[in-house]
Write an enzyme that holds these catalytic residues in place. Structure first.
Site, short mmCIF file in Angstrom:
data_model
loop_
_atom_site.label_atom_id
_atom_site.label_comp_id
_atom_site.label_asym_id
_atom_site.label_seq_id
_atom_site.Cartn_x
_atom_site.Cartn_y
_atom_site.Cartn_z
NE ARG A 131 -24.89 -3.33 -131.70
CZ ARG A 131 -24.81 -1.85 -131.62
NH1 ARG A 131 -25.61 -2.65 -129.87
NH2 ARG A 131 -24.83 -1.06 -131.63
CE1 TYR A 150 -27.67 -29.06 -127.34
CE2 TYR A 150 -26.83 -26.99 -127.04
CZ TYR A 150 -26.70 -28.21 -128.00
OH TYR A 150 -26.39 -27.62 -129.52
CG ASP A 154 -33.45 -25.16 -123.17
OD1 ASP A 154 -34.35 -25.16 -124.13
OD2 ASP A 154 -32.21 -25.42 -123.67
CE LYS A 174 -31.43 -27.16 -131.62
NZ LYS A 174 -31.47 -27.82 -130.30
C1 LIG Z 1 -29.99 -27.34 -129.76
C2 LIG Z 1 -30.23 -26.81 -128.22
C3 LIG Z 1 -30.33 -25.38 -128.18
C4 LIG Z 1 -28.32 -24.72 -128.96
O1 LIG Z 1 -29.76 -24.01 -129.28
P1 LIG Z 1 -28.43 -23.28 -131.00
O2 LIG Z 1 -29.77 -23.00 -131.46
O3 LIG Z 1 -28.34 -24.60 -131.42
O4 LIG Z 1 -27.91 -22.37 -130.22
C5 LIG Z 1 -30.51 -25.07 -126.23
N1 LIG Z 1 -30.51 -25.81 -125.51
C6 LIG Z 1 -31.60 -27.47 -126.09
C7 LIG Z 1 -31.99 -28.14 -125.18
C8 LIG Z 1 -31.24 -27.56 -127.32
O5 LIG Z 1 -31.41 -28.51 -127.77
#
Ligand SMILES: *Cc1c(COP(=O)(O)O)cnc(C)c1O
Length: 401
Positions: free
Chosen positions: A57, A110, A182, A207
């Site tokens: 963990r 998001y 982000d 992504k």
């Molecule tokens: C998809 C996404 C997230 C969230 O990510 P997950 O891996 O689905 O939890 C956060 N910020 C942006 C810009 C995203 O495209």
């Protein structure tokens, strides 16, 4: 490692030279615990005086290789990984925010992040101020009133707005706020928010970092002082990434720079094509000179990214006929995959919102979000062309809506 160029870091960073049995590639270490015969060594590792692993963990060798690779790509002192992008975002926010704190952010974060800001943090007594996404003056004025954390995203989802990160980081630091960005849409190849003055950059590794839509993860990078605090919160609440996912993300990241290069090129070519198409009314891509954020994007990004969105004549009805005709696009949620992904925000990123809420956010019901893959751009354009050609011609002569 930090002196190498991004493509070199993507393939080499975090990859240890000496692995068990002489393995040249980082293995998936499934073991939950790590044992020691030397009691002094065990104690030193357990108390953080010496590098090593105790329990899954907290840390794991596969997870660490993934963290090290991202850390190098963001030129950060430290990085820590999570089970998903949302885990990275929520753990970062919950590490630093306390009742009575104030956050200044944008309307276009998001969807999941937006839910944390509207549903969960207010219950903890945290005040959230949402600014018009690309209104820098409004943001500066709100930040100057005093805040504890500035939360940004650039480019934004799904209309690709661009926030001047350097300018907002400066405003945040004037009031001693923590500045979090982000960077998912840009990836560390196209944009490095820490170099623009942000304190923390985070990514949904699901992504672009992974790039194959087959593993979920998240990651946070920044100074050791800040990342250690986030890591401590994560090791206790348990939002740890699974080593199998870390392995897939690590494997995907070896080709990150190559993929991003092609995706940048493809998105630009598709955006330019759509711009000339009589079927299309608007194209949102920061690489286009008439995009509102083009100059800022040129200044703060190395390239403009693989994401774009567009509106078609006839709105939702046209979109509903167009999308199933595409042969080279997965009709699905998510983005950043080697294969092109297409979808309307109303069933993907903004499915939780009502049509009215989407309208208020400037997201038309017929908006189409396009995540360019690594295919040959000529094939992508020909595919769009054949799909448009199959539509009833009356759409073109009807009133533009
Ligand atoms: C998809 C996404 C997230 C969230 O990510 P997950 O891996 O689905 O939890 C956060 N910020 C942006 C810009 C995203 O495209």
């Amino acid at each position: 490692m930090t002196t190498f160029k991004p493509g070199t870091k993507a393939s080499w960073s975090g990859e240890k030279h000496q692995l068990a049995f002489g393995a040249t590639q980082v293995p998936v270490v499934n073991s939950v615990s790590f044992g020691y015969d030397d009691m002094d060594e065990w104690y030193e590792i357990a108390t953080g005086q010496r590098e090593g692993h105790i329990y899954g963990r907290n840390t794991n060798p596969t997870n660490q290789a993934f963290e090290d690779k991202l850390k190098d790509l963001e030129n950060a002192e430290a990085a820590t990984a999570f089970a998903s992008g949302m885990a990275a975002i929520s753990n970062t926010l919950y590490t630093f925010l306390r009742p009575g704190d104030r956050v200044v952010t944008i309307k276009d974060t998001y969807g999941g992040t937006n839910k944390i800001f509207t549903e969960f943090l207010p219950n903890m007594g945290v005040d959230i101020t949402f600014c018009e996404t690309a209104n820098h003056e409004e943001m500066e004025a709100e930040i100057a009133k005093g805040c504890d954390l500035v939360y940004l995203e650039s480019p934004t989802n799904p209309t690709l707005k661009i926030i001047d990160i350097e300018r907002m980081a400066k405003a945040g630091h004037e009031v001693d706020a923590l500045v979090v960005v982000d960077g998912t849409f840009a990836s560390p190849i196209n944009q490095n928010p820490l170099e623009l003055g942000a304190d923390i950059v985070l990514h949904s590794a699901t992504k672009y970092l992974g790039g194959h839509s087959d593993a979920m993860g998240g990651v946070v990078a920044g100074s050791k002082e800040l990342v250690d605090q986030i890591y401590h919160y994560r090791e206790i609440n348990g939002a740890t990434i699974n080593p199998h996912a870390a392995y897939l993300l690590l494997r995907g990241m070896k080709t990150l720079e190559l993929r991003i290069r092609q995706q940048n090129e493809n998105a630009m070519k598709v955006a330019q094509y759509l711009k000339t198409s009589e079927w299309v009314t608007d194209v949102f891509y920061p690489g286009l000179e008439d995009h509102v954020g083009h100059e800022i994007a040129k200044k703060q990004m190395k390239d403009f990214g693989g994401m774009l969105s567009f509106n078609v004549r006839g709105g939702v009805e046209t979109m509903n006929q167009l999308l199933p005709k595409l042969k080279l696009a997965k009709r699905a949620a998510s983005l950043g995959c080697v294969q092109t992904i297409i979808g309307p925000p109303r069933v993907t990123s903004h499915v939780e919102c009502t049509p009215e809420e989407r309208a208020a956010m400037g997201i038309p019901e017929g908006l189409i979000r396009y995540s360019a893959g690594i295919e040959d751009p000529d094939d992508l354009i020909a595919d769009l062309e054949q799909a448009f050609e199959s539509l009833p011609k009356e759409i073109l002569t009807a009133e533009v809506n």
